[in-house]
Design an enzyme around this catalytic site. Sequence first.
Site, PDB file in Angstrom:
ATOM      1  N   ASP A  40       0.857  -1.187   0.000  1.00  0.00           N
ATOM      2  CA  ASP A  40       0.000   0.000   0.000  1.00  0.00           C
ATOM      3  C   ASP A  40       0.891   1.235   0.000  1.00  0.00           C
ATOM      4  O   ASP A  40       2.089   1.155   0.305  1.00  0.00           O
ATOM      5  CB  ASP A  40      -0.911   0.010   1.239  1.00  0.00           C
ATOM      6  CG  ASP A  40      -1.846   1.220   1.252  1.00  0.00           C
ATOM      7  OD1 ASP A  40      -2.522   1.463   0.237  1.00  0.00           O
ATOM      8  OD2 ASP A  40      -1.877   1.942   2.265  1.00  0.00           O
ATOM      9  N   SER A  41       0.283   2.378  -0.299  1.00  0.00           N
ATOM     10  CA  SER A  41       1.027   3.637  -0.299  1.00  0.00           C
ATOM     11  C   SER A  41       1.413   4.068   1.111  1.00  0.00           C
ATOM     12  O   SER A  41       2.244   4.955   1.287  1.00  0.00           O
ATOM     13  CB  SER A  41       0.189   4.745  -0.948  1.00  0.00           C
ATOM     14  OG  SER A  41      -1.015   4.935  -0.224  1.00  0.00           O
ATOM     15  N   CYS A  55      -4.210  -1.077  -2.214  1.00  0.00           N
ATOM     16  CA  CYS A  55      -4.203   0.360  -2.482  1.00  0.00           C
ATOM     17  C   CYS A  55      -5.055   0.569  -3.725  1.00  0.00           C
ATOM     18  O   CYS A  55      -4.780  -0.038  -4.771  1.00  0.00           O
ATOM     19  CB  CYS A  55      -2.769   0.840  -2.716  1.00  0.00           C
ATOM     20  SG  CYS A  55      -2.631   2.564  -3.282  1.00  0.00           S
ATOM     21  N   GLU A  60      -2.588   9.101   7.721  1.00  0.00           N
ATOM     22  CA  GLU A  60      -1.144   8.881   7.803  1.00  0.00           C
ATOM     23  C   GLU A  60      -0.498   9.666   8.944  1.00  0.00           C
ATOM     24  O   GLU A  60       0.496   9.241   9.520  1.00  0.00           O
ATOM     25  CB  GLU A  60      -0.478   9.273   6.476  1.00  0.00           C
ATOM     26  CG  GLU A  60      -0.733   8.296   5.339  1.00  0.00           C
ATOM     27  CD  GLU A  60      -0.011   6.973   5.508  1.00  0.00           C
ATOM     28  OE1 GLU A  60       1.039   6.932   6.168  1.00  0.00           O
ATOM     29  OE2 GLU A  60      -0.526   5.963   4.983  1.00  0.00           O
ATOM     30  N   CYS A  66     -10.639   3.860  -0.923  1.00  0.00           N
ATOM     31  CA  CYS A  66      -9.243   4.032  -0.505  1.00  0.00           C
ATOM     32  C   CYS A  66      -9.113   3.258   0.793  1.00  0.00           C
ATOM     33  O   CYS A  66      -9.959   3.386   1.688  1.00  0.00           O
ATOM     34  CB  CYS A  66      -8.909   5.509  -0.293  1.00  0.00           C
ATOM     35  SG  CYS A  66      -7.257   5.787   0.423  1.00  0.00           S
ATOM     36  N   HIS A 114      -7.326   3.661   3.226  1.00  0.00           N
ATOM     37  CA  HIS A 114      -7.164   4.518   4.402  1.00  0.00           C
ATOM     38  C   HIS A 114      -8.526   4.869   5.033  1.00  0.00           C
ATOM     39  O   HIS A 114      -8.622   5.121   6.233  1.00  0.00           O
ATOM     40  CB  HIS A 114      -6.455   5.829   4.037  1.00  0.00           C
ATOM     41  CG  HIS A 114      -4.990   5.697   3.771  1.00  0.00           C
ATOM     42  ND1 HIS A 114      -4.502   5.179   2.600  1.00  0.00           N
ATOM     43  CD2 HIS A 114      -3.916   6.040   4.520  1.00  0.00           C
ATOM     44  CE1 HIS A 114      -3.176   5.197   2.640  1.00  0.00           C
ATOM     45  NE2 HIS A 114      -2.800   5.722   3.788  1.00  0.00           N
TER      46      HIS A 114
END
Length: 271
Positions: free
Chosen positions: A12-13, A75, A154, A186, A188
């Site tokens: 993932d990013s 992701c 993040e 997403c 996240h």
Amino acid sequence: MLTNQEAIGFIDSGVGGLTVVKEALKQLPNERIIYLGDTARCPYGPRPAEQVVQFTWEMTNFLLEKKIKMLVIACNTATAVALDDIRAHLEIPVVGVILPGSRAALKMTKNNRIGVIGTDGTIKSGAYSAAIKKKAPNTSITSLACPKFAPIVESNEFHSSVAKKVVSETLQPLLLKQLDTLILGCTHYPLLRPLIQNVMGSNVTLIDSGAETVGEVSMLLDYFDIANTPQNKSAVNEFYTTGSPKMFQTIADEWLDIEDINVQHIRLGGQ
């Protein structure tokens, strides 16, 4: 030759893919997991597609050295632009998060009005719209880029008043669209789920595309006969980040609720 004792790789990013890992730990407790989050270069959403493909390959190659038996691109942005290329070049199964999320949304919607929220890259790719329209052409789809959401996660601010304000303001355009289903496009975003649900209302079903992906992983493990067994699981899960191990571990400890997570720092490409 695939063996059932090898790990499943997740990329993932940043930390967002941990929402997929959380579901994997729950549904696939016998499997060993190796996770890599490219936190130093997160978010991927605003980046050119060619760069996202390059970064995704760099993460993939790192995990291939670990002899993984399956790769999960946890992701949405990377899935949208890099999945087909990577899948075409690897001999192991490669799973993305967009098709499972799309299928789940179509299954849940009653009025055929589906919303999709994601990064700039995911929304611009049109990947969710294409996947949904391919199966159900008459579905109404409203897509909205939410570029501020992933950075909030993040930076470990997803419980803050700032997060609440940003989520509320960003989602306002969706409230007049009569949606009954919203895809969290997403990985996240599930960390912001309570805030998103509060804004959208209890009558809107939220689809966690990452969690839906684990069902597909489970199916492929059985199909290729590479599912691990309890007596074979010995090695521990591994977690890697290109960013701050301390920040990563703080979020991982809270979100995964497991002890003794050892997060290691690595460098990729020209970092």
